[in-house]
Write a protein that holds these residues in place. Sequence first.
Motif, mmCIF file in Angstrom:
data_model
loop_
_atom_site.group_PDB
_atom_site.id
_atom_site.type_symbol
_atom_site.label_atom_id
_atom_site.label_comp_id
_atom_site.label_asym_id
_atom_site.label_seq_id
_atom_site.Cartn_x
_atom_site.Cartn_y
_atom_site.Cartn_z
ATOM 1 N N THR A 87 -50.846 25.322 -4.473
ATOM 2 C CA THR A 87 -50.342 24.623 -5.643
ATOM 3 C C THR A 87 -51.134 23.343 -5.884
ATOM 4 O O THR A 87 -52.012 22.974 -5.094
ATOM 5 N N GLU A 88 -50.783 22.661 -6.956
ATOM 6 C CA GLU A 88 -51.424 21.388 -7.273
ATOM 7 C C GLU A 88 -50.837 20.233 -6.474
ATOM 8 O O GLU A 88 -51.314 19.110 -6.541
ATOM 9 N N PHE A 89 -49.783 20.512 -5.698
ATOM 10 C CA PHE A 89 -49.088 19.463 -4.964
ATOM 11 C C PHE A 89 -49.570 19.410 -3.515
ATOM 12 O O PHE A 89 -50.262 20.312 -3.041
ATOM 13 N N GLY A 90 -49.182 18.346 -2.809
ATOM 14 C CA GLY A 90 -49.647 18.205 -1.439
ATOM 15 C C GLY A 90 -48.791 17.260 -0.623
ATOM 16 O O GLY A 90 -47.619 17.035 -0.917
ATOM 17 N N PHE A 91 -49.401 16.660 0.401
ATOM 18 C CA PHE A 91 -48.709 15.806 1.371
ATOM 19 C C PHE A 91 -47.889 14.713 0.702
ATOM 20 O O PHE A 91 -46.748 14.447 1.096
ATOM 21 N N SER A 92 -48.449 14.052 -0.292
ATOM 22 C CA SER A 92 -47.812 12.880 -0.883
ATOM 23 C C SER A 92 -46.892 13.194 -2.061
ATOM 24 O O SER A 92 -46.242 12.292 -2.597
ATOM 25 N N SER A 93 -46.833 14.438 -2.467
ATOM 26 C CA SER A 93 -45.991 14.797 -3.612
ATOM 27 C C SER A 93 -44.521 14.578 -3.286
ATOM 28 O O SER A 93 -44.085 14.758 -2.150
ATOM 29 N N THR A 94 -43.745 14.209 -4.303
ATOM 30 C CA THR A 94 -42.314 14.011 -4.125
ATOM 31 C C THR A 94 -41.542 15.187 -4.710
ATOM 32 O O THR A 94 -42.067 15.972 -5.503
ATOM 33 N N ALA A 95 -40.283 15.276 -4.321
ATOM 34 C CA ALA A 95 -39.431 16.349 -4.832
ATOM 35 C C ALA A 95 -39.310 16.285 -6.347
ATOM 36 O O ALA A 95 -39.333 17.320 -7.033
ATOM 37 N N THR A 96 -39.195 15.084 -6.891
ATOM 38 C CA THR A 96 -39.080 14.919 -8.345
ATOM 39 C C THR A 96 -40.339 15.400 -9.056
ATOM 40 O O THR A 96 -40.268 16.049 -10.107
ATOM 41 N N GLU A 97 -41.498 15.082 -8.495
ATOM 42 C CA GLU A 97 -42.768 15.517 -9.091
ATOM 43 C C GLU A 97 -42.874 17.040 -9.080
ATOM 44 O O GLU A 97 -43.307 17.649 -10.066
ATOM 45 N N VAL A 98 -42.481 17.646 -7.991
ATOM 46 C CA VAL A 98 -42.558 19.099 -7.872
ATOM 47 C C VAL A 98 -41.619 19.792 -8.855
ATOM 48 O O VAL A 98 -41.933 20.843 -9.415
ATOM 49 N N VAL A 152 -30.417 15.059 0.918
ATOM 50 C CA VAL A 152 -30.006 14.286 -0.252
ATOM 51 C C VAL A 152 -31.053 14.394 -1.348
ATOM 52 O O VAL A 152 -30.730 14.644 -2.525
ATOM 53 N N GLU A 153 -32.315 14.223 -0.978
ATOM 54 C CA GLU A 153 -33.380 14.232 -1.983
ATOM 55 C C GLU A 153 -33.618 15.631 -2.545
ATOM 56 O O GLU A 153 -33.988 15.782 -3.713
ATOM 57 N N THR A 160 -42.005 9.889 3.287
ATOM 58 C CA THR A 160 -40.715 9.400 2.815
ATOM 59 C C THR A 160 -39.772 10.594 2.675
ATOM 60 O O THR A 160 -40.213 11.758 2.674
ATOM 61 N N THR A 161 -38.483 10.336 2.542
ATOM 62 C CA THR A 161 -37.549 11.441 2.347
ATOM 63 C C THR A 161 -37.837 12.182 1.043
ATOM 64 O O THR A 161 -37.676 13.403 0.963
ATOM 65 N N GLU A 162 -38.282 11.447 0.022
ATOM 66 C CA GLU A 162 -38.620 12.080 -1.260
ATOM 67 C C GLU A 162 -39.808 13.028 -1.096
ATOM 68 O O GLU A 162 -39.849 14.103 -1.698
ATOM 69 N N GLN A 163 -40.775 12.619 -0.283
ATOM 70 C CA GLN A 163 -41.914 13.498 -0.012
ATOM 71 C C GLN A 163 -41.511 14.664 0.886
ATOM 72 O O GLN A 163 -41.961 15.791 0.707
ATOM 73 N N GLY A 164 -40.626 14.378 1.848
ATOM 74 C CA GLY A 164 -40.193 15.422 2.771
ATOM 75 C C GLY A 164 -39.426 16.542 2.101
ATOM 76 O O GLY A 164 -39.443 17.687 2.563
ATOM 77 N N ALA A 165 -38.758 16.226 1.002
ATOM 78 C CA ALA A 165 -37.988 17.246 0.278
ATOM 79 C C ALA A 165 -38.846 18.079 -0.665
ATOM 80 O O ALA A 165 -38.374 19.097 -1.198
#
Length: 300
Positions: A4-15, A37-38, A230-235
């Motif tokens: 995908t276009e996403f990676g290590f630093s991507s957040t759940a919201t971005e995805v 939570v995220e 971050t939790t946002e990235q982890g989700a």
Amino acid sequence: MIETEFGFSSTATEVAHGIDLTGKRVVVTGASSGIGVETARALAGIGAEVTLAVRDVAAGEKVAQEIGGKVEVARLDLTDLSSVDEFARSWSGPLHVLVNNAGVMATPERYTEQGWEWQFATNHLGHFALATGLHSALKAAGNARIVSVTSRGHMLSPVIFDDVHYAFRSYEPWGAYGQSKTANVLFAVEATRRWEADGITANAVMPGAIYTNLQRHIGPSDVDPAIIKTTEQGAATSVLVATSPLLEGIGGRYFDDCDETRTADHRDETPPMRGVARFALDPGNAARLWTYSETLLAKA
């Protein structure tokens, strides 16, 4: 191989951006803290009706209020089979996404009332009972997805079928964690094989290293700061596997940093341990684990 276009630093919201889950129903276990939570926040943010399946209902209610939208809370204790059964029996209607997110890590030696090792019981058996209990709801959705949250720690141990519950071996917290996380991957492999004809697919995801309550039994020195998310990235990887059109009809695979990852025959000597161990994707191991799990639950 899914990339995908996403990676290590991507957040759940971005995805999740640009995806519409209006009218879709989602369950996220362990959603009162950490990446749960995220994950719930991102899915609710794109219209999903999210149920937070949690042990601590009061904590879950606080999270639901913070997230807003169509978010409900229900009690679920994965080490209590009556709680799992009650949750599954009380569910009505279709279930489009089940995120098996809750878990424990490297706990001191502990066993359930059935004599099951605590990490294997929590991380695998409870989620196995939940998913099988919700099978009809997942089937009713027509194109349901299961997200099985695992870890690179699966490389620490395959499932030791001859002594899963440490009846003869000395208990080792990381070995027990490793086999429970291998079980999470194997579940995704066999659930897809058994249920894809019902429109149900399951994939395993490695969220990354995140400072959450999961690390309560380990020290900061056990985690390399350079690989912390971050939790946002982890989700993000959970949300991607739950929602991405790229995974329509795709199951039995392992994702890390928002991409399907390579199969590894040897564990890296230095962190981070990349890839997925071949034993965790082995269909024979997956079928054996499913039968073993069914047998344990039948005797409980």
